[in-house]
Design an enzyme around this catalytic site. Structure first.
Site, PDB file in Angstrom:
ATOM      1  N   TYR A  97      19.671 -40.464  54.219  1.00 31.05           N
ATOM      2  CA  TYR A  97      21.062 -40.226  54.022  1.00 31.05           C
ATOM      3  C   TYR A  97      21.412 -40.404  52.506  1.00 31.05           C
ATOM      4  CZ  TYR A  97      22.103 -39.492  58.780  1.00 31.05           C
ATOM      5  OH  TYR A  97      22.089 -38.942  60.143  1.00 31.05           O
ATOM      6  N   GLU A 139      21.824 -42.689  65.824  1.00 27.74           N
ATOM      7  CA  GLU A 139      20.540 -42.045  65.944  1.00 27.74           C
ATOM      8  C   GLU A 139      19.531 -43.364  66.104  1.00 27.74           C
ATOM      9  OE1 GLU A 139      20.518 -39.924  62.276  1.00 27.74           O
ATOM     10  OE2 GLU A 139      22.100 -38.529  63.226  1.00 27.74           O
TER      11      GLU A 139
END
Ligand code: NDP
Length: 400
Positions: A97, A139
């Site tokens: 990310y 997730e």
């Protein structure tokens, strides 16, 4: 832990909506150009969708939607569910990310130039940080849930090719069993496996629907050879019995779950039949009671895979109807249930009742035409489910 947005972030992000409307696509194209420099990140993306611009279009639309609804995240739920599904399918990890965030912020600065004031950069940095924390948390939950299930796993798992079966001239099935000989997670019919392919010059991840009934022994996938497709050619030409491949646990929400007893119409074209084979074979295992109707279109009977399995199924499964369409028939002979020509929305429409759920899988244009035709002819969008690997924005929006 998810930290809330800083006070003031939402207002500044909303003020950038006109800039995003004007320059969103330039920003996402710049972002992807920078990300693709990293081979590990590039492997996560479908390069065809990069080349034809689908992925930058889809992300630009997502960024704009985020800015518009930043104060009402509940409106983003469906979009976030889809992103989480896509991310876990290719095993996106938390440490990726920051890399993507840096590329997005860098692209905003590059494209907007002086208009990207320090306050705007700070607000978008905070907005991205918040979204990343939401996605990473969700997730992580999915990864943990899948690992905790019987036969489940967290990272990549090695499967061995036990058998190859030639289905047609261009379709071959691969039967995969765990290299450690322990049970695998039983998939839900309609789910897919994602493969990590990083050998023989390949550097990619690719998903294939599982075409077998749920079985803790392993999975079958069925791959159509695309003469221009590097990956499908690798499966056909290189992957041999005894070879090992690394895969994610089964993933995807294109399943019949939760709708028992509801009539189901499965409409496929070409190799799009694969997830439906799993659904059709599943009743034997799970006692599924959906009245099933398969409508499948291909060039001709010779190019249709799984025909002997379908004949067996129609003899042993009740209730099951099968209609086959040949778009390029080699013979004029037809029967009550074999038809000449392409599957049309009006033909399908006449088989849809208010209770029927329609599942669609096949070439992109087929899905788009069928879904639009059914909706135009009054079928409720909630009754239609579709599956497509890659970005599917234009299947639902009508962009070609
Ligand atoms: N789970 C998933 O997401 C899966 C997705 N797929 C996708 O399915 C696709 C299947 O491709 P492939 O097997 O090569 O398909 P083909 O190009 O071989 O076409 C198969 C059949 O579909 C017909 N067809 C094509 N477009 C339309 C349309 N707009 N309306 C009606 N009929 C149409 C063709 O008719 P004609 O001869 O007239 O062109 C042909 O009869 C692939 O793109 C693959 O990515 C496949 C498996 C699983």
């Amino acid at each position: 832990m998810i930290r809330p947005l800083h006070p003031g972030t939402a207002a500044i992000v909303k003020a950038t909506i006109p800039a995003l409307e004007a320059h969103g696509l330039a920003i996402t194209k710049t972002m992807y150009a920078s990300l693709m420099q990293d081979p590990a990140i590039a492997a996560m993306f479908n390069q065809t969708d990069q080349a034809n611009g689908r992925q930058p279009h889809a992300l630009a639309a997502a960024v704009l939607a985020y800015a518009r609804h930043i104060e009402h995240p509940e409106k983003l739920k469906a979009a976030l569910d889809l992103i989480v599904e896509r991310h876990v399918a290719v095993m996106v990890e938390a440490d990726q990310y920051p890399v993507v965030g840096a590329a997005l912020l860098g692209a905003i600065r590059t494209v907007l130039g002086d208009a990207a004031t320090p306050a705007i950069m700070e607000a978008w940095g905070d907005a991205y940080r918040f979204l990343a924390e939401v996605l990473i948390t969700r997730e992580a939950d999915v990864y943990a849930e899948r690992a905790a299930l019987e036969g489940g796993w967290r990272d990549w798992r090695s499967l061995r090719v036990e058998k190859r079966t030639r289905e047609t001239d261009s379709v071959t099935s691969f039967w995969l069993v765990p290299a450690d000989d322990k049970p695998v997670l039983m998939h839900k019919p309609g789910q897919f496996l994602t493969f990590r392919l990083d050998r023989d010059g390949l550097n990619t991840r690719r998903s294939y629907s599982i075409s077998s009934a749920p079985d803790a022994r392993g999975y079958r996938i069925s791959v159509k050879r695309d003469p221009n497709g590097q990956v499908s050619r690798w499966f056909h030409d290189q992957l041999a019995v005894g070879d090992i491949v690394d895969v994610t646990p089964p993933a995807g929400n294109f399943t019949l779950e939760g709708k028992a007893e509801v009539p189901v119409l499965l409409v496929s074209a070409g190799i799009g039949i694969t997830p439906f084979m799993s659904m059709l074979l599943a009743p034997r295992v799970s006692g599924n009671t959906h009245p099933l109707h398969l409508v499948h279109g291909d060039h001709d009977l010779g190019s249709m895979p799984f025909q002997s399995e379908l004949v067996n199924l129609s003899a042993t499964t009740s209730p099951l109807l099968i209609d086959l369409f040949e778009s390029l028939p080699k013979s004029a002979a037809s029967t009550e249930r074999t038809h000449k020509g392409r599957i049309s929305a009006s033909w399908v429409r006449s088989r849809v009742t208010p209770e029927t759920h329609v599942y669609v899988c096949g070439p992109r244009s087929f899905q788009r035409d069928l879904i639009h035709g059914l909706v135009e002819q009054g079928v409720n969008r909630e009754q239609i489910h579709h599956e497509f690997f890659g970005s599917d924005e234009e299947v639902t929006s009508g962009r070609s």
